[in-house]
Design an enzyme around this catalytic site. Structure first.
Site, PDB file in Angstrom:
ATOM      1  N   HIS A 274      -4.003  12.978  31.689  1.00  0.00           N
ATOM      2  CA  HIS A 274      -4.056  13.978  30.621  1.00  0.00           C
ATOM      3  C   HIS A 274      -5.080  13.509  29.602  1.00  0.00           C
ATOM      4  O   HIS A 274      -4.920  12.453  28.983  1.00  0.00           O
ATOM      5  CB  HIS A 274      -2.689  14.150  29.954  1.00  0.00           C
ATOM      6  CG  HIS A 274      -2.695  15.193  28.878  1.00  0.00           C
ATOM      7  ND1 HIS A 274      -2.353  16.507  29.111  1.00  0.00           N
ATOM      8  CD2 HIS A 274      -3.024  15.118  27.553  1.00  0.00           C
ATOM      9  CE1 HIS A 274      -2.467  17.195  27.986  1.00  0.00           C
ATOM     10  NE2 HIS A 274      -2.869  16.380  27.027  1.00  0.00           N
ATOM     11  N   CYS A 275      -6.143  14.287  29.454  1.00  0.00           N
ATOM     12  CA  CYS A 275      -7.234  13.895  28.553  1.00  0.00           C
ATOM     13  C   CYS A 275      -7.034  14.565  27.196  1.00  0.00           C
ATOM     14  O   CYS A 275      -7.127  15.797  27.090  1.00  0.00           O
ATOM     15  CB  CYS A 275      -8.581  14.301  29.149  1.00  0.00           C
ATOM     16  SG  CYS A 275      -9.987  13.845  28.111  1.00  0.00           S
TER      17      CYS A 275
END
Length: 241
Positions: free
Chosen positions: A169-170
């Protein structure tokens, strides 16, 4: 007279933490603030480069117009890939309905009865083996989504979804990186690196020319006069990594 019920779409009853827009065509995660910071930094740095370094150093050069066109094209492509990565479905695996999860549990209990000879409630096992093209693969059970996840998928605690081919998850793009947006994320990183290298090299060249022509080679004096160049060098240098 019976009224015809319109069936709800999947995104309307979606239990995850995403927010949907435009009839479910776009989605965002909870960390939208970091995405705004990312887009603002890219836009601010590019604007300072055009109105400061380009006008001071490259405008009168023969290749100046090509550098301007290249920076504008790179900026447009970077922002396009950023928003494409942020607002598209990363590969969310639909959750099981209550009837589907109950059916899976009954099947697991029946299989356990046939194997071990006793019955009763038993939580679904963490791993289930399946065979794909003659190769045995293991599927992990997700107690949140009530499904056996496909190989290389994982559950994101931030978005509260199982994502196919989950990478991470960026927070900088505000979305998970998975099967359906990995290519756009890679293009975003590649184009952003090229834009940062362009801005970094041109800003550094502007400072060197300014220090040589006006301040007898003193970089600190040039930094004080052209603070936007210092800001661009700082942001682009750390953004590359």
């Amino acid at each position: 007279m019976k009224t015809k019920r319109t069936p709800k779409k999947a995104w309307e009853v979606f239990p995850g933490k995403n927010t949907f827009y435009c009839d479910g065509r776009f989605l965002t995660a909870n960390d939208k603030t970091v995405l705004c910071i990312t887009s603002t930094l890219i836009t601010m740095t590019t604007a300072l480069f055009i109105f400061n370094d380009y006008r001071a150093t490259l405008k009168d050069q023969a290749y100046g117009i090509y550098m301007l066109a290249c920076s504008l094209l790179l900026y447009s492509f970077v922002m396009l890939m950023l928003f494409r990565t942020s607002f598209c479905d990363p590969g969310i695996i639909p959750r099981a309905s209550s009837s589907q999860s109950a059916q899976v549990e009954r099947q697991l209990i029946d299989a356990d009865v046939r194997k071990n000879g006793y019955s009763g409630y038993k939580p679904p096992p963490r791993v289930q083996e399946i065979e794909i093209n003659g190769v045995t693969m293991k599927q992990k059970y997700c107690f949140t989504c009530k499904i056996f996840r496909p190989p290389r998928s994982s559950h994101c605690s931030i978005c509260d979804n199982c994502v196919d081919r989950f990478d991470h998850h960026c927070p900088w793009v505000g979305n998970c990186i998975g099967r359906r947006n990995y290519r756009y994320f890679y293009l975003f990183l590649a184009s952003l690196s090229c834009l940062c290298l362009l801005i970094f090299s041109c800003s550094l060249m502007n400072l060197l020319i300014l220090s040589k022509e006006k301040h007898n080679g003193e970089i600190l004096a040039a930094l004080q006069e052209s603070w936007p160049s210092a800001f661009e060098i700082f942001v682009s240098f750390f953004s590359i990594w």
